[in-house]
Design a protein around this motif. Structure first.
Motif, PDB file in Angstrom:
ATOM      1  N   TYR A   1       0.833  -1.192   0.000  1.00 26.51           N
ATOM      2  CA  TYR A   1       0.000   0.000   0.000  1.00 26.51           C
ATOM      3  C   TYR A   1       0.878   1.256   0.000  1.00 26.51           C
TER       4      TYR A   1
ATOM      5  N   LYS B   1       2.385   1.664  -3.614  1.00 27.68           N
ATOM      6  CA  LYS B   1       1.446   2.087  -4.662  1.00 27.68           C
ATOM      7  C   LYS B   1       0.890   3.477  -4.374  1.00 27.68           C
ATOM      8  N   SER B   2       0.939   3.846  -3.086  1.00 27.22           N
ATOM      9  CA  SER B   2       0.430   5.180  -2.766  1.00 27.22           C
ATOM     10  C   SER B   2       1.316   6.241  -3.365  1.00 27.22           C
TER      11      SER B   2
ATOM     12  N   SER C   1       2.256   6.043  -6.459  1.00 22.43           N
ATOM     13  CA  SER C   1       1.880   6.168  -7.886  1.00 22.43           C
ATOM     14  C   SER C   1       0.381   6.480  -8.036  1.00 22.43           C
ATOM     15  N   PHE C   2      -0.432   5.967  -7.076  1.00 21.68           N
ATOM     16  CA  PHE C   2      -1.887   6.100  -7.226  1.00 21.68           C
ATOM     17  C   PHE C   2      -2.450   6.881  -6.080  1.00 21.68           C
ATOM     18  N   LYS C   3      -3.600   7.382  -6.317  1.00 26.15           N
ATOM     19  CA  LYS C   3      -4.349   8.114  -5.309  1.00 26.15           C
ATOM     20  C   LYS C   3      -5.131   7.157  -4.463  1.00 26.15           C
TER      21      LYS C   3
ATOM     22  N   TRP D   1      -8.198   5.294  -5.855  1.00 20.93           N
ATOM     23  CA  TRP D   1      -7.959   4.361  -6.972  1.00 20.93           C
ATOM     24  C   TRP D   1      -8.468   3.017  -6.532  1.00 20.93           C
TER      25      TRP D   1
ATOM     26  N   GLU E   1      -7.654   0.018  -7.051  1.00 20.65           N
ATOM     27  CA  GLU E   1      -6.637  -0.932  -6.534  1.00 20.65           C
ATOM     28  C   GLU E   1      -6.228  -0.499  -5.121  1.00 20.65           C
ATOM     29  N   MET E   2      -6.151   0.809  -4.972  1.00 20.58           N
ATOM     30  CA  MET E   2      -5.772   1.317  -3.654  1.00 20.58           C
ATOM     31  C   MET E   2      -6.878   1.086  -2.667  1.00 20.58           C
TER      32      MET E   2
END
Length: 743
Positions: A298, A301-302, A304-306, A309, A311-312
Motif C-alpha cells: 500500500y 502504490k500510494s 503512484s496512485f491516489k 484508486w 486498486e488502492m
C-alpha cells in the motif's frame, strides 16, 4: 671522732692474734676435750639395729573404679604416709604388747613419772591430758619407744631403713624385727578391714539401689499408661519424619505459589507483544507477515496512485481486514493466557494453605508428644543409669567379698629385705670421733673467743692502729722492760750484750736508761724518737717540746727524761722543765731538791737561775716543780711563765716540758699553745683508743710531732725494731769511759 675505715686483710695479723691469745684457745680446747672425754667414757653405750623394708606402691582395688571414687595417685604422699605409719603410736603399742616391754628394765623405768616429770606436766599439759596419761600406763613407754625409733628412706629407691637404739644389743634387734613384722601385719589387716567394710557398704548400696530401680520402673510404666505411650522411640520417629516431609512439601508449595503469583501479575500488566504465547503463535505470526506485506504494498502504490484508486481501495480494505483479524487473534490469546495464569495461581495458593494447616497440626502433635516424653525419658534414663550402677556395684561387691574371704591368703606390698641382726659394736658414744670433734670444736670456739677478746680490746698496739685512729705518725715504739726480761731470745736478739752470761746486767728501771744503758734496744728506741722529733720541722728543729699523755701512768715523765738525755748526747744544752705541778717526780729521779722550783718562781720574786739545777748528766739541767700549788692552771697560763720560757730559749738548745695528763686537767692544753711541738705518749696495748682520741681533740690547735707507743710488749705484739748490737765488751768499756754517749 673514730673514722670508719676498712682494715686490710692480713693473714699475719690474724696469726699474731692467735699467738697472742693462745692461752685462751688452749684453755677452751683442754676444758672441752676433758669434758667430752669424761662424758664419753662414763656414758652407757647404746646399740643400733637396722632392718630394710621394700615398699611397693599399690592402689586399693576395692574402690578403684573412677565412676565412684577418685584416688590420689601422688607417689610422694604415699611413701611419706608409710614412713609416718611406721612411727605411729598404734604400731608402737602393738609391738610393746607383743614383746611385753612393760616388764623390761629398759622400759619399766619409763612408765614411772618422777617428781620433776610431774612438775613439767603441770605446766605443759592441761588436766584432761594429765588424767589420760596417768590412766594409760603405755603412754611414757610409747614415748620412749618412738624416741629411739628411726625411719630413713633410701634415696632413689623403694627401700627404707628402720632402726632402733637401745642399751641392749639383742633387744634392739628383736624390737626392730618386731616393728617390721607388725607393720606388715597392720598393712594386711588394713586391707582386710577395708575389703570387709567395702563389701558391707556395697551390699547395703546394692539393696537400696534395687529398691530405687523398682520404684522408678513402676513410676515410668504408670506415666506411659496415662499418656498412651507404647513405643516412644517409634512414635517419635514417625512424627518427626511426617513433620519433616510436610515442612519440605510446604516449602515447595510456597515457592510454587510465589512463582504462579509472579507470573499472574506479569500477565496482567504485560503488553501483548511481550507475552511468550503471543510470540510463539503461528497464526499471529502469519497475520503479522501478511499485514506487513500489505502495508508495504500500500505504501509503495500510494506513491503512484491516489487513495480512491480502485486498486488502492482494495488494498486498503484488505489491509484493514488483516489488522482486525490480527488484533482479534492477539486478544483471544491474551485473554486465554491470563485466565490460565489466574487459575494456576489460585490453585497454588489453595494448596499452600492446605499444607500450612497440615503442618501446624503436625507441629502441635510433635510438641505434645515431646512434652509427654520429657518425664518419660527422664525416668527411663534414670532407670538405665541405676541399672548400670547396680551392675558395677554387684561386680565390685563380689570382688570385695572374695577379698574379705581370702584374709589368710593375702599378700602385702611390703616385704622385709634384710632382717635386723644383733649389733656387735656400740653405736654411741663414739669415743674417738667425740674427742676429735671436741678438739676441732674447741679450736674453733677458742679461736672465735680469742678474736672476740681482740675485738673488745680497744687499745693501740702498733703504728698501724695509731695511723688508722689518730691520723698521726708514730715517732717511736718503746719496748716493755718486763717483756725483755721474760724472754732471753728476744733479749739476745735486740741486744747481744744481754746474753745468758750477762743477764744480770739488765736494768731494773728505765727512768734514765738512755744514760745507764745507752746501747740497749730501749735506748735505741728513744734515740729513734729524738731523730724523728728533730726532723719533724722542715725549717729548724723544735726547741721547746711538750711531753703529755691522755691518762696518768702512761710513762710521759720517763719519756721526757730519756728524750732530754738523748738530746744531750748531741752536745746540746737541754733543760728538763717539770710543768706537772700536781705530781712531782723529777726531783726524786735526779736526786735533787725540789725547792726552789717552778712554783716558787711563779709565785715569788726570785731569779730564774735559782730554779735551774744541774744534774750528774753533762749538759742536762732540770727545773723541778717545787711545792704543789692550789692553782696550777692559773700559774701556767701567767705571763711570768711565758717570760721564763722566752728566757730559757736563749740559754738552752732544747727545752723538754713534762706536763699533766690531758683528760684529767687543762694544764697540758694550755701549755700546748706555748711550745713548738707536742709529743703524745700512749701506753701500748693498754690505753683505750677512745681516751687517746679525746686527748688528741684537746690538742687541735697544737703542732703534734707524733705519738710514742710506750711500754709495749714486743714479744706479745710482734713488732719489729732496729737491732742495735755491741761489737764486744772492749767497745762497751770505751764508750763508758767516754761518758756513755753515742754520736
Amino acid at each position: 671522732m673514730e673514722e670508719n675505715l676498712e682494715r686490710e686483710v692480713d693473714i699475719r695479723e690474724y696469726w699474731h692474734v692467735i699467738k697472742k691469745r693462745r692461752w685462751t684457745i688452749y684453755t677452751v680446747v683442754i676444758i672441752l676435750v676433758i669434758t667430752v672425754t669424761i662424758g664419753s667414757f662414763i656414758t652407757k653405750p647404746t646399740y643400733k639395729a637396722t632392718a630394710t623394708l621394700q615398699i611397693e606402691r599399690e592402689n586399693p582395688r576395692v574402690l578403684s573404679f573412677e565412676e565412684i571414687f577418685a584416688i590420689d595417685a601422688s607417689q610422694q604422699d604415699f611413701y611419706q604416709t608409710q614412713y609416718k605409719l611406721m612411727q605411729s603410736r598404734s604400731l608402737a603399742r602393738r609391738v610393746i604388747k607383743k614383746l611385753n616391754l612393760t616388764s623390761h628394765p629398759e622400759f619399766s623405768s619409763a612408765s614411772k613419772v618422777g617428781i620433776l616429770g610431774r612438775i613439767r606436766n603441770i605446766f605443759r599439759r592441761d588436766k584432761g591430758e594429765q588424767a589420760e596419761e596417768l590412766a594409760d600406763p603405755y603412754t611414757n613407754i610409747i614415748n620412749t619407744f618412738l624416741k629411739n625409733l628411726e625411719v630413713e628412706p633410701i634415696r632413689n629407691s623403694r627401700l627404707a631403713e628402720i632402726s632402733f637404739i637401745s642399751h641392749n644389743p639383742r633387744l634392739s634387734a628383736d624390737l626392730i624385727n618386731a616393728v617390721a613384722e607388725g607393720f606388715i601385719e597392720v598393712n594386711l589387716e588394713a586391707k582386710y578391714y577395708a575389703s570387709r567394710e567395702a563389701y558391707d557398704f556395697l551390699s547395703k548400696q546394692i539393696e537400696e539401689l534395687k529398691k530405687e530401680i523398682a520404684v522408678k520402673e513402676e513410676e515410668m510404666q504408670l506415666y506411659a499408661g496415662q499418656k498412651g505411650i507404647i513405643a516412644l522411640e517409634g512414635d517419635e520417629n514417625i512424627i518427626i519424619s511426617k513433620l519433616a516431609d510436610l515442612n519440605a512439601e510446604y516449602t515447595r508449595a510456597q515457592m510454587e505459589r510465589i512463582a504462579k503469583e509472579s507470573y499472574y501479575n506479569q500477565m496482567k500488566n504485560a503488553s501483548p507483544d511481550s507475552i511468550p504465547e503471543v510470540l510463539r503463535n503461528p497464526v499471529i505470526q502469519d497475520l503479522k507477515r501478511e499485514y506487513a506485506r500489505l502495508e508495504r504494498e500500500y505504501a509503495q502504490k500510494s506513491k503512484s496512485f491516489k487513495a480512491d484508486w480502485p486498486e488502492m481501495v482494495r488494498l486498503k480494505s484488505e489491509f484493514d481486514n488483516t489488522k482486525q483479524r490480527l488484533d482479534k487473534e492477539v486478544n483471544d490469546i491474551v485473554t486465554k493466557v491470563s485466565k490460565s495464569a489466574e487459575s494456576e495461581y489460585e490453585a497454588a495458593l489453595a494448596r499452600e494453605r492446605a499444607l500450612k494447616e497440615m503442618l501446624d497440626k503436625q507441629k502441635n502433635e510433635a510438641i505434645e508428644l515431646h512434652r509427654n516424653s520429657i518425664l518419660y525419658t527422664t525416668l527411663k534414663t534414670e532407670v538405665e543409669n541405676k541399672r548400670k550402677l547396680l551392675d558395677s556395684l554387684m561386680k565390685r561387691g563380689g570382688e570385695a567379698g572374695v577379698s574379705a574371704e581370702l584374709r589368710d591368703f593375702g599378700t602385702s606390698n611390703i616385704r622385709i629385705v634384710d632382717r635386723a641382726e644383733t649389733p656387735q659394736t656400740a653405736y654411741r658414744p663414739r669415743k674417738k670421733m667425740n674427742i676429735m670433734l671436741s678438739i676441732i670444736v674447741g679450736l674453733m670456739l677458742g679461736t672465735g673467743l680469742a678474736f672476740f677478746f681482740e675485738y673488745l680490746d680497744s687499745s693501740l698496739k702498733n703504728k698501724e692502729d695509731v695511723e688508722r685512729y689518730l691520723n698521726l705518725p708514730t715517732i717511736a715504739i718503746i719496748p716493755s722492760l718486763d717483756g725483755l726480761k721474760t724472754s732471753k731470745a728476744y733479749r739476745y736478739g735486740y741486744n747481744s750484750y744481754y746474753g745468758d752470761e750477762n743477764s744480770e746486767k739488765l736494768p731494773q728501771s728505765i727512768e734514765k736508761i738512755a744514760q745507764t744503758n745507752p746501747m740497749s734496744s730501749i735506748s735505741e728506741s728513744y734515740r729513734s724518737m729524738r731523730t724523728s722529733l728533730l726532723l719533724s720541722s722542715p725549717e729548724s728543729p723544735p726547741q721547746i717540746v711538750l711531753i703529755t699523755s691522755s691518762q696518768p701512768s702512761e710513762g710521759k715523765t720517763v719519756t721526757a727524761v730519756n728524750l732530754a738525755i738523748t738530746l744531750t748526747h748531741l752536745d746540746k744544752r737541754v733543760l728538763l722543765l717539770e710543768a706537772d705541778l700536781r705530781k712531782s717526780k723529777l726531783a726524786t729521779i735526779f736526786n735533787i731538791n725540789k725547792d726552789p722550783g717552778l712554783t716558787n718562781f711563779l709565785t715569788q720574786d726570785i731569779e730564774a737561775v735559782t730554779i735551774i739545777k744541774r744534774t750528774d748528766i753533762p749538759n742536762l739541767f732540770v727545773t723541778p716543780s717545787g711545792q704543789l700549788p692550789p692553782n696550777p692552771s692559773e700559774l701556767l697560763s701567767s705571763s711570768k711563765f711565758d717570760t721564763l720560757l722566752e728566757a730559757c730559749r736563749g740559754s738552752f738548745d732544747h727545752i723538754v716540758v713534762d706536763s699533766p695528763p690531758l683528760l684529767a686537767f687543762t694544764d697540758a692544753q694550755l701549755l700546748a699553745t706555748k711550745v713548738d711541738r707536742v709529743i703524745l705518749v700512749v701506753k701500748g696495748a693498754e690505753t683505750p683508743r677512745e681516751s687517746v682520741m679525746l686527748g688528741k681533740e684537746k690538742l687541735n690547735d697544737a703542732k703534734i710531732a707524733g705519738v710514742v707507743l710506750n711500754d709495749l710488749d714486743i714479744i706479745e705484739h710482734h713488732h719489729y725494731y732496729r737491732h742495735y748490737y755491741y761489737y764486744g765488751k772492749k767497745y762497751q768499756d770505751k764508750t763508758k769511759q767516754a761518758g756513755n754517749r753515742t754520736l
